[in-house]
Structure formats: C-alpha cells, structure tokens
Scaffold this motif. Structure first.
Motif, PDB file in Angstrom:
ATOM      1  N   GLY A   1       0.801  -1.219   0.000  1.00 23.81           N
ATOM      2  CA  GLY A   1       0.000   0.000   0.000  1.00 23.81           C
ATOM      3  C   GLY A   1       0.831   1.265   0.000  1.00 23.81           C
ATOM      4  N   PRO A   2       0.179   2.411   0.043  1.00 26.31           N
ATOM      5  CA  PRO A   2       0.902   3.690  -0.019  1.00 26.31           C
ATOM      6  C   PRO A   2       1.778   3.951   1.199  1.00 26.31           C
ATOM      7  CG  PRO A   2      -1.436   4.043   0.441  1.00 26.31           C
ATOM      8  CD  PRO A   2      -1.278   2.607   0.099  1.00 26.31           C
ATOM      9  N   ASP A   3       1.465   3.336   2.353  1.00 23.85           N
ATOM     10  CA  ASP A   3       2.257   3.554   3.571  1.00 23.85           C
ATOM     11  C   ASP A   3       3.255   2.425   3.800  1.00 23.85           C
ATOM     12  OD1 ASP A   3       0.979   5.937   4.167  1.00 23.85           O
ATOM     13  OD2 ASP A   3      -0.591   4.959   5.343  1.00 23.85           O
ATOM     14  N   LYS A   4       3.689   1.794   2.729  1.00 27.63           N
ATOM     15  CA  LYS A   4       4.652   0.694   2.864  1.00 27.63           C
ATOM     16  C   LYS A   4       5.895   1.169   3.601  1.00 27.63           C
ATOM     17  CE  LYS A   4       7.229  -2.681   0.094  1.00 27.63           C
ATOM     18  NZ  LYS A   4       7.520  -3.173  -1.272  1.00 27.63           N
ATOM     19  N   GLY A   5       6.329   0.398   4.604  1.00 22.41           N
ATOM     20  CA  GLY A   5       7.483   0.758   5.423  1.00 22.41           C
ATOM     21  C   GLY A   5       7.109   1.430   6.727  1.00 22.41           C
ATOM     22  N   ARG A   6       5.891   1.873   6.859  1.00 20.29           N
ATOM     23  CA  ARG A   6       5.458   2.518   8.099  1.00 20.29           C
ATOM     24  C   ARG A   6       5.283   1.466   9.191  1.00 20.29           C
ATOM     25  NH1 ARG A   6      -0.128   6.085   8.627  1.00 20.29           N
ATOM     26  NH2 ARG A   6      -0.227   6.135  10.918  1.00 20.29           N
ATOM     27  N   THR A   7       5.606   1.820  10.447  1.00 17.92           N
ATOM     28  CA  THR A   7       5.481   0.906  11.574  1.00 17.92           C
ATOM     29  C   THR A   7       4.474   1.440  12.586  1.00 17.92           C
ATOM     30  OG1 THR A   7       7.330   1.935  12.741  1.00 17.92           O
ATOM     31  CG2 THR A   7       7.846   0.067  11.303  1.00 17.92           C
ATOM     32  N   PHE A   8       3.893   0.555  13.301  1.00 19.73           N
ATOM     33  CA  PHE A   8       2.976   0.909  14.392  1.00 19.73           C
ATOM     34  C   PHE A   8       3.083  -0.156  15.474  1.00 19.73           C
ATOM     35  CE2 PHE A   8       0.577  -1.848  11.613  1.00 19.73           C
ATOM     36  CZ  PHE A   8      -0.184  -2.635  12.460  1.00 19.73           C
ATOM     37  N   VAL A   9       2.548   0.168  16.649  1.00 16.83           N
ATOM     38  CA  VAL A   9       2.645  -0.722  17.802  1.00 16.83           C
ATOM     39  C   VAL A   9       1.288  -1.373  18.052  1.00 16.83           C
ATOM     40  CG1 VAL A   9       3.049  -0.849  20.290  1.00 16.83           C
ATOM     41  CG2 VAL A   9       4.520   0.580  18.851  1.00 16.83           C
ATOM     42  N   GLU A  10       1.320  -2.680  18.292  1.00 17.68           N
ATOM     43  CA  GLU A  10       0.124  -3.452  18.623  1.00 17.68           C
ATOM     44  C   GLU A  10       0.355  -4.134  19.961  1.00 17.68           C
ATOM     45  OE1 GLU A  10      -3.733  -5.222  17.481  1.00 17.68           O
ATOM     46  OE2 GLU A  10      -2.531  -3.626  16.578  1.00 17.68           O
ATOM     47  N   VAL A  11      -0.530  -3.873  20.919  1.00 15.70           N
ATOM     48  CA  VAL A  11      -0.428  -4.483  22.236  1.00 15.70           C
ATOM     49  C   VAL A  11      -1.321  -5.716  22.277  1.00 15.70           C
ATOM     50  CG1 VAL A  11      -0.830  -4.194  24.707  1.00 15.70           C
ATOM     51  CG2 VAL A  11       0.129  -2.307  23.367  1.00 15.70           C
ATOM     52  N   VAL A  12      -0.740  -6.851  22.638  1.00 14.03           N
ATOM     53  CA  VAL A  12      -1.469  -8.111  22.710  1.00 14.03           C
ATOM     54  C   VAL A  12      -1.613  -8.502  24.170  1.00 14.03           C
ATOM     55  CG1 VAL A  12      -1.580 -10.500  21.915  1.00 14.03           C
ATOM     56  CG2 VAL A  12      -0.437  -8.766  20.509  1.00 14.03           C
ATOM     57  N   GLN A  13      -2.840  -8.573  24.627  1.00  9.84           N
ATOM     58  CA  GLN A  13      -3.104  -8.926  26.013  1.00  9.84           C
ATOM     59  C   GLN A  13      -2.920 -10.420  26.240  1.00  9.84           C
ATOM     60  OE1 GLN A  13      -6.988  -7.444  26.999  1.00  9.84           O
ATOM     61  NE2 GLN A  13      -6.530  -5.354  26.298  1.00  9.84           N
ATOM     62  N   PRO A  14      -2.682 -10.843  27.493  1.00 11.65           N
ATOM     63  CA  PRO A  14      -2.407 -12.268  27.755  1.00 11.65           C
ATOM     64  C   PRO A  14      -3.569 -13.188  27.364  1.00 11.65           C
ATOM     65  CG  PRO A  14      -1.797 -10.916  29.645  1.00 11.65           C
ATOM     66  CD  PRO A  14      -2.518 -10.018  28.697  1.00 11.65           C
ATOM     67  N   GLY A  15      -4.797 -12.733  27.509  1.00 13.62           N
ATOM     68  CA  GLY A  15      -5.936 -13.596  27.207  1.00 13.62           C
ATOM     69  C   GLY A  15      -6.449 -13.478  25.790  1.00 13.62           C
ATOM     70  N   ALA A  16      -5.746 -12.752  24.916  1.00 14.04           N
ATOM     71  CA  ALA A  16      -6.217 -12.584  23.540  1.00 14.04           C
ATOM     72  C   ALA A  16      -6.174 -13.930  22.809  1.00 14.04           C
ATOM     73  CB  ALA A  16      -5.363 -11.564  22.806  1.00 14.04           C
ATOM     74  N   PRO A  17      -7.194 -14.232  22.015  1.00 24.51           N
ATOM     75  CA  PRO A  17      -7.208 -15.536  21.314  1.00 24.51           C
ATOM     76  C   PRO A  17      -6.132 -15.662  20.246  1.00 24.51           C
ATOM     77  CG  PRO A  17      -9.028 -14.158  20.571  1.00 24.51           C
ATOM     78  CD  PRO A  17      -8.405 -13.437  21.721  1.00 24.51           C
ATOM     79  N   ARG A  18      -5.615 -14.548  19.755  1.00 25.44           N
ATOM     80  CA  ARG A  18      -4.592 -14.605  18.721  1.00 25.44           C
ATOM     81  C   ARG A  18      -3.332 -13.925  19.239  1.00 25.44           C
ATOM     82  NH1 ARG A  18      -7.375 -12.761  14.836  1.00 25.44           N
ATOM     83  NH2 ARG A  18      -6.878 -10.571  15.165  1.00 25.44           N
ATOM     84  N   GLN A  19      -2.280 -14.684  19.401  1.00 23.38           N
ATOM     85  CA  GLN A  19      -0.999 -14.174  19.873  1.00 23.38           C
ATOM     86  C   GLN A  19      -0.059 -13.976  18.690  1.00 23.38           C
ATOM     87  OE1 GLN A  19      -0.293 -13.407  23.186  1.00 23.38           O
ATOM     88  NE2 GLN A  19      -2.464 -13.857  23.556  1.00 23.38           N
ATOM     89  N   LEU A  20       0.734 -12.925  18.739  1.00 21.65           N
ATOM     90  CA  LEU A  20       1.663 -12.607  17.652  1.00 21.65           C
ATOM     91  C   LEU A  20       3.059 -13.105  17.981  1.00 21.65           C
ATOM     92  CD1 LEU A  20       0.528  -8.953  16.783  1.00 21.65           C
ATOM     93  CD2 LEU A  20      -0.205 -11.111  15.763  1.00 21.65           C
ATOM     94  N   GLU A  21       3.807 -13.430  16.922  1.00 21.83           N
ATOM     95  CA  GLU A  21       5.174 -13.901  17.061  1.00 21.83           C
ATOM     96  C   GLU A  21       6.086 -13.084  16.169  1.00 21.83           C
ATOM     97  OE1 GLU A  21       5.217 -18.000  16.081  1.00 21.83           O
ATOM     98  OE2 GLU A  21       3.871 -18.605  17.727  1.00 21.83           O
ATOM     99  N   ASP A  22       7.351 -13.048  16.521  1.00 25.07           N
ATOM    100  CA  ASP A  22       8.329 -12.286  15.752  1.00 25.07           C
ATOM    101  C   ASP A  22       8.478 -12.881  14.355  1.00 25.07           C
ATOM    102  OD1 ASP A  22      10.249 -10.474  15.064  1.00 25.07           O
ATOM    103  OD2 ASP A  22      11.873 -11.377  16.233  1.00 25.07           O
ATOM    104  N   GLY A  23       8.398 -12.011  13.321  1.00 23.35           N
ATOM    105  CA  GLY A  23       8.522 -12.451  11.941  1.00 23.35           C
ATOM    106  C   GLY A  23       7.219 -12.945  11.321  1.00 23.35           C
ATOM    107  N   GLN A  24       6.147 -12.919  12.063  1.00 24.30           N
ATOM    108  CA  GLN A  24       4.873 -13.421  11.564  1.00 24.30           C
ATOM    109  C   GLN A  24       4.234 -12.432  10.593  1.00 24.30           C
ATOM    110  OE1 GLN A  24       1.801 -13.911  14.569  1.00 24.30           O
ATOM    111  NE2 GLN A  24       1.159 -15.834  13.607  1.00 24.30           N
ATOM    112  N   GLU A  25       3.714 -12.953   9.473  1.00 22.92           N
ATOM    113  CA  GLU A  25       3.009 -12.102   8.511  1.00 22.92           C
ATOM    114  C   GLU A  25       1.561 -11.939   8.946  1.00 22.92           C
ATOM    115  OE1 GLU A  25       3.455 -13.711   4.615  1.00 22.92           O
ATOM    116  OE2 GLU A  25       5.575 -13.201   4.473  1.00 22.92           O
ATOM    117  N   VAL A  26       1.063 -10.711   8.880  1.00 23.75           N
ATOM    118  CA  VAL A  26      -0.271 -10.407   9.379  1.00 23.75           C
ATOM    119  C   VAL A  26      -1.034  -9.563   8.362  1.00 23.75           C
ATOM    120  CG1 VAL A  26       0.367 -10.534  11.819  1.00 23.75           C
ATOM    121  CG2 VAL A  26       0.604  -8.372  10.586  1.00 23.75           C
TER     122      VAL A  26
END
Length: 495
Positions: free
Chosen positions: A178-203
């Motif tokens: 997309g037009p903002d390719k390269g932009r970064t943002f922060v996502e906070v994942v709570q302990p009880g969230a059904p979907r946990q993120l991992e380093d290097g994971q495509e989302v």
C-alpha cells in the motif's frame, strides 16, 4: 433318427447389441468389420444356457436357445442417431437459454461503494511483525488499547473491562503493502487474547484513514496464504495422480465454476438482479460446464444433466414456498446485516434461496452421474433387461446412495452451525425453541429442501436413464438372440 450336423454359419457383419458381441467376426479371427474400437472382457455363457461353444471347439451349434455373451465393461456405446436428436432437442434450447441469460444479466463487475470500516468492509494491507517486547500490561494501559481479537466477555453488571494483569506483548508491526509501505505501528497483545503474535509473523492489518495517526493501523488477522496454497497444491496433485486426465478436467471445471460464481453470480446480485434468477442461470451454467467437461459429451452425461435440472427445479419451488411460509428474512447475522445496510435493494430472502440452490448443486451432480452410470453398466451386463428391470435394479443402488448423501448433507450443515448449536446448548434451550429461531430455521429449511431434492434426483435420473438406454436397440429387436457361432474366447480389455 439322428439329425445331421448343421454347417457353420458364416457371418459377414458383426451382431453386436449394445455391448454384446454375438459370435461376430473380430480382429482376432482375421475378419474385417469387428468391434475393434471397444475392447471387452469376453467369456462364453454356453454352460449356463445349454448351448455348445462352436467358436472354440469346432462343434456344430447347439439348440436355438444357446448363445454366448461378451460383456463389455468399457465406455458406454454411443446411442442411436434418433436418440441423440431427441436429447439435443431438449438440451440445446436449455443451453442457449442459459447463455442468453448470462449475457442479459452479466453485471460487468461489482458496484463500488464507500468503505464503512465495519467487519469485512475495511481497507486492508499486508504487514509483518518485526519485533516483540514483553511489557507489564499496566505500563501500556492495556485496558484502553484495542486487543488483538475479540475481547473476553465481562461479567454481567460490570462496567468497562478491567485492566489485565501480568505481562503483555508489545509488537512492532511494519506495513509491507500500500501507499504507507514501510510505516510501523505498535500493537499491544493482552495475555488472554485468542490470537498471539510472534516475531517475523506475517499479518493482515486494517487501515482507518479517519482515525488519529497512531490508531490508523491495527492487526486484524494472520496471513495464511502459504499454508492454504500448499494445501490446495496437495489437493490438486492428489486429484491428478488418482484421477489422471479426468481428475485434471475436474480441476479445470472447478476453476471455471469458481469463476462463474465470482465473476457472474455475486456481482449480478450486488447490481440488483433477482438473486433467484441469477442463481438458477449461474448454477445451470456451472452444471453444464462441469458435467460435460468431466464426463464427456455423451448421452450418459446428458441424462445426468436432465436429472440434475429437474431436481434443481424442485429445490427452487420447495425453497421458495417454505422460505415465504416460514417468514425467513435471510437477514440473521452481522454479515447479512452489513450486506443489507450497504445494498438495501437486495432481496435477502431471495439470496437465501439462491444459496440453497447453489449449495445443493455439487451433491446433485454426484448423485445423478452415479445413478446414470449404474443404469448404463447394468444394461451392459444384461442388454435384455427392459426399462422396468433396469429401474428396479438401479434404484436399489440409489437407496444406498440416498442414505449416505442425506446423512452427509445434514452433518455438513450441522458442522457449519456447531458454535451456534453449542450456544443454544449452554442456554439450556429446548429443541423446539432452538428450531423455531430464525437463525436455526434457515439451516433446517436449507438442509431439508436440499435433501428432498437429492432424494428425488435418484428415481428421476434412474427412470430417465432406464428409458433412454433401453429404448436404444439398434440392429435387432429388443431381446432377440443373434444366430451364429459363439466365440468362447475374446480379447481382454486393457485396464
């Protein structure tokens, strides 16, 4: 007085009747004109009929009732020219009508609309998790940050969700498209969230242009393209390895069917065309393409097409009547509500009926083709069988098919609605109240209407096939035995 031996009868042309070669000359005995285009497993029935095998022993032919059978188990013999004309007179106008319907209703693409940012109606881009940091949930004020996935239900009577305790994941995500390719943002994942993120994971990330800059992007799903593509590849290889050329044609037909669904049916409904008319035209096109591409342009396939067509007509009539009688609106969940909000002119009950027709088509193809093949094979095994005998024999096969197919269809719908049924079970609702709710009533009507059409397709297709195959007896009267010497040996069919 002993009768004198009769001289052998010399034939100048084969006496084959729909898969039975009656002592006619073939390539194995040096005479031209034999049925060399369809090899078969040949054997003599002289023992069972009391006749002598003159072809293999050199003895005079036995009594008139003795005859040999050569049962062909290969492809179906072509039907007569007259029957081909009758079948074509029915199917060609139908195919022309389907083609005209597709031209008239062709949408030219889905209509555009302004994004609402709700549910699936959001702008999405691809992203990747570049780093994961373990932080205390209180330090990032996790109770005020949108969690990844749906939040856990709060206790009844409580206010806002309480701040989680323990360690949260602070994921840094980079937008990769997309037009903002390269932009970064922060996502906070709570302990009880059904979907946990991992380093290097495509989302998959959602973009909300009207939100504050720090909240414009958020993770909404995981990128599953690679495992899904690998699974599809394994499926395609398995189909081709086992089915060979027929499997390859089935895959091509599957792609074409999906193309008709995505390029014609869905956009035409969004353009405001009647969902029932669109579904009938689209399903008919899929049926014609898939059946003829997978099973060939033969009379056997044409009979299966006719049986499928009659069954689809029955499903359409029953579905229309019972959807109206049960006052089913077709607008029962968030997705259908969103569709109705974006396109209020769409007939949602008609959309429900269209889904019933399209959903039943795949299983109908299987049933009608199987029954037609059963009738053809029974006719090859005993060409003397009339239409009634063929029908009675094939319907016994069909009854087994009915039992398995209906069970499969019901379990398929039950499996799709399992979370919903589980919710009703948790609520201790009675079976009557569960069935009466519109959400479950839709699935019941969908299942039962489709099952009735499947059950009806067995006798309808079997009767059509029995009439067609028994009416085609070129070369001799029905059931008349052919005179002449009988060969006890024949070429085995290559497998």
């Amino acid at each position: 007085m002993t009768p004198s031996p009769q001289p052998p009868i010399e034939h100048t042309e084969p006496h084959g009747h729909n898969g039975h070669a009656h002592a006619g000359p073939g390539p194995s005995d040096g005479h031209p004109g034999g049925p060399s285009d369809r090899p078969s497993d040949s054997h003599s029935d002289a023992g069972s009929h009391g006749g002598a095998d003159a072809g293999s022993h050199g003895h005079p032919p036995g009594p008139p009732h003795g005859h040999g059978h050569s049962h062909g188990h290969g492809p179906a013999a072509p039907v007569s020219k007259h029957l081909r004309k009758v079948i074509a007179a029915v199917l060609i106008p139908f195919a022309v009508a389907v083609s005209v319907g597709m031209v008239v209703l062709w949408p030219g693409g889905a209509p555009g609309h302004e994004r609402t940012g709700v549910g699936f109606d959001r702008q999405t881009q691809q992203g990747v998790v570049v780093s994961i940091e373990q932080v205390d949930c209180k330090s990032v004020n996790a109770a005020q940050v949108p969690a990844t996935g749906p939040p856990a239900a709060s206790p009844e009577g409580s206010g806002a969700q309480a701040a989680p305790t323990g360690e949260c994941k602070k994921a840094t995500v980079e937008v990769t498209s997309g037009p903002d390719k390269g932009r970064t943002f922060v996502e906070v994942v709570q302990p009880g969230a059904p979907r946990q993120l991992e380093d290097g994971q495509e989302v998959v990330v959602a973009y909300a242009p009207d939100a504050p800059r720090d909240l414009q992007y958020s993770v909404i799903d995981v990128n599953r393209k690679l495992p899904m593509a690998l699974l599809a590849g394994i499926f395609a290889v398995a189909v081709v390895v086992v089915g060979r050329m027929r499997g390859l044609f089935a895959l091509v037909a599957l792609v074409v069917s999906f193309g008709v669904l995505t390029l014609f049916i869905l956009p035409a409904i969004l353009q405001g065309s009647n969902p029932l008319v669109v579904a009938v035209v689209g399903a008919s096109a899929i049926m014609l393409i898939a059946l003829y591409m997978c099973h060939g342009l033969t009379a056997r396939t044409s009979v299966a097409v006719l049986g499928t067509l009659v069954s689809l007509l029955l499903i359409g009539l029953l579905g229309s009547g019972f959807i109206d009688w049960a006052f089913l609106s077709g607008n029962t969940d968030d997705n259908t509500g969103l569709i109705h909000g974006l396109y209020p002119d769409i007939d949602m009950s008609g959309l429900l009926l269209a889904g019933v027709i399209i959903g039943s088509l795949g299983v109908l193809d299987d049933v009608t083709v199987t029954q037609t093949s059963a009738v053809w094979e029974l006719h090859h095994a005993d060409p003397s069988m009339g239409p009634r005998a063929l029908y009675r024999a094939a319907i016994r096969i069909g009854r087994d098919h009915i039992a398995s197919v209906v069970n499969t269809l019901v379990l398929a719908y039950a499996g799709a609605a399992l979370p919903l049924l589980l919710l009703f079970s948790i609520a201790n609702s009675s079976m009557g109240s569960v069935a009466n709710s519109e959400l479950v009533a839709e699935e019941i009507v969908r299942t039962l209407v489709g099952s009735i059409g499947l059950v009806a397709s067995v006798p309808v297709t079997t009767a059509l096939a029995a009439l067609v195959v028994s009416a085609d007896r070129p070369g001799s009267p029905a059931g008349a035995p052919a005179a002449g010497p009988v060969r006890g040996r024949g070429r085995r069919r290559k497998r």
